[in-house]
Design a protein around this motif. Structure first.
Motif, mmCIF file in Angstrom:
data_model
loop_
_atom_site.group_PDB
_atom_site.id
_atom_site.type_symbol
_atom_site.label_atom_id
_atom_site.label_comp_id
_atom_site.label_asym_id
_atom_site.label_seq_id
_atom_site.Cartn_x
_atom_site.Cartn_y
_atom_site.Cartn_z
ATOM 1 N N MET A 25 0.834 -1.206 0.000
ATOM 2 C CA MET A 25 0.000 0.000 0.000
ATOM 3 C C MET A 25 0.870 1.260 0.000
ATOM 4 S SD MET A 25 -3.418 -0.654 2.335
ATOM 5 C CE MET A 25 -2.605 -0.915 3.897
ATOM 6 N N LEU A 26 1.935 1.260 0.794
ATOM 7 C CA LEU A 26 2.838 2.410 0.842
ATOM 8 C C LEU A 26 3.499 2.643 -0.513
ATOM 9 C CD1 LEU A 26 4.486 1.846 4.317
ATOM 10 C CD2 LEU A 26 3.169 3.866 3.649
ATOM 11 N N THR A 27 3.893 1.569 -1.171
ATOM 12 C CA THR A 27 4.507 1.685 -2.498
ATOM 13 C C THR A 27 3.511 2.278 -3.482
ATOM 14 O OG1 THR A 27 6.008 -0.159 -2.073
ATOM 15 C CG2 THR A 27 5.596 0.398 -4.383
ATOM 16 N N GLU A 28 2.285 1.769 -3.468
ATOM 17 C CA GLU A 28 1.253 2.268 -4.372
ATOM 18 C C GLU A 28 0.947 3.745 -4.103
ATOM 19 O OE1 GLU A 28 -3.393 1.383 -5.499
ATOM 20 O OE2 GLU A 28 -2.166 -0.261 -4.732
ATOM 21 N N ILE A 29 0.792 4.102 -2.837
ATOM 22 C CA ILE A 29 0.509 5.488 -2.473
ATOM 23 C C ILE A 29 1.662 6.405 -2.870
ATOM 24 C CG2 ILE A 29 0.337 7.045 -0.475
ATOM 25 C CD1 ILE A 29 -1.595 5.044 0.774
ATOM 26 N N GLU A 79 -7.459 3.800 2.146
ATOM 27 C CA GLU A 79 -8.018 5.137 2.341
ATOM 28 C C GLU A 79 -7.624 5.710 3.703
ATOM 29 O OE1 GLU A 79 -10.143 8.558 1.192
ATOM 30 O OE2 GLU A 79 -9.250 6.911 0.077
ATOM 31 N N GLN A 80 -7.668 4.912 4.740
ATOM 32 C CA GLN A 80 -7.251 5.369 6.076
ATOM 33 C C GLN A 80 -5.766 5.728 6.085
ATOM 34 O OE1 GLN A 80 -8.838 1.769 7.820
ATOM 35 N NE2 GLN A 80 -10.153 2.984 9.182
ATOM 36 N N LEU A 81 -4.963 4.939 5.399
ATOM 37 C CA LEU A 81 -3.537 5.218 5.299
ATOM 38 C C LEU A 81 -3.302 6.536 4.547
ATOM 39 C CD1 LEU A 81 -0.548 4.542 5.611
ATOM 40 C CD2 LEU A 81 -0.769 3.011 3.628
ATOM 41 N N ARG A 82 -4.001 6.719 3.441
ATOM 42 C CA ARG A 82 -3.872 7.945 2.656
ATOM 43 C C ARG A 82 -4.216 9.173 3.506
ATOM 44 N NH1 ARG A 82 -6.897 11.443 0.188
ATOM 45 N NH2 ARG A 82 -8.835 10.357 0.622
ATOM 46 N N LEU A 83 -5.312 9.094 4.240
ATOM 47 C CA LEU A 83 -5.734 10.207 5.092
ATOM 48 C C LEU A 83 -4.724 10.465 6.210
ATOM 49 C CD1 LEU A 83 -9.563 9.484 5.293
ATOM 50 C CD2 LEU A 83 -8.432 11.348 4.039
ATOM 51 N N TRP A 84 -4.203 9.403 6.813
ATOM 52 C CA TRP A 84 -3.218 9.541 7.886
ATOM 53 C C TRP A 84 -1.957 10.246 7.376
ATOM 54 C CZ3 TRP A 84 1.627 7.265 9.140
ATOM 55 C CH2 TRP A 84 2.015 7.430 10.470
ATOM 56 N N LEU A 85 -1.639 10.002 6.104
ATOM 57 C CA LEU A 85 -0.476 10.634 5.484
ATOM 58 C C LEU A 85 -0.776 12.045 4.971
ATOM 59 C CD1 LEU A 85 0.844 7.564 3.488
ATOM 60 C CD2 LEU A 85 1.951 8.629 5.481
ATOM 61 N N ASN A 86 -2.015 12.502 5.174
ATOM 62 C CA ASN A 86 -2.439 13.842 4.734
ATOM 63 C C ASN A 86 -2.282 14.042 3.233
ATOM 64 O OD1 ASN A 86 -3.038 14.782 7.422
ATOM 65 N ND2 ASN A 86 -0.837 14.913 7.727
#
Length: 88
Positions: A25-29, A79-86
């Motif tokens: 997920m981190l790689t994709e984001i 989505e939660q990860l994306r939001l946490w990363l602002n």
């Protein structure tokens, strides 16, 4: 790494399939939001520190921003990860 780059500690351990999912997920984001992704991901194997192992053994994968108390503990989705990363 530039001045805006923030370190994120990625608490993980060998053979953790959920950790592999978060890594993907981190790689994709990081690719999808490459203009906004100003993070350096620092993996830390919880087995290397007794205190960290006791704290995170049942909650990995965990992400923690350097110099902040806020953590992202499993379970979380893209989505939660994306939001946490602002990232928007």
């Amino acid at each position: 790494m530039n001045d805006k780059t923030q370190k994120i500690f990625f608490y993980t351990t060998f053979g953790c399939h959920l950790c592999e999912k978060v890594e993907a997920m981190l790689t994709e984001i990081s690719h999808q939001y490459k203009e906004q992704f100003h993070y350096q991901i620092i993996p830390f194997d919880i087995i290397d520190d007794d205190k960290i192992f006791e704290r995170y053994r049942y909650s990995i994968p965990v992400l923690k921003k350097e110099n902040e108390e806020e953590e992202l503990n499993w379970p979380y989705d893209y989505e939660q990860l994306r939001l946490w990363l602002n990232l928007n």
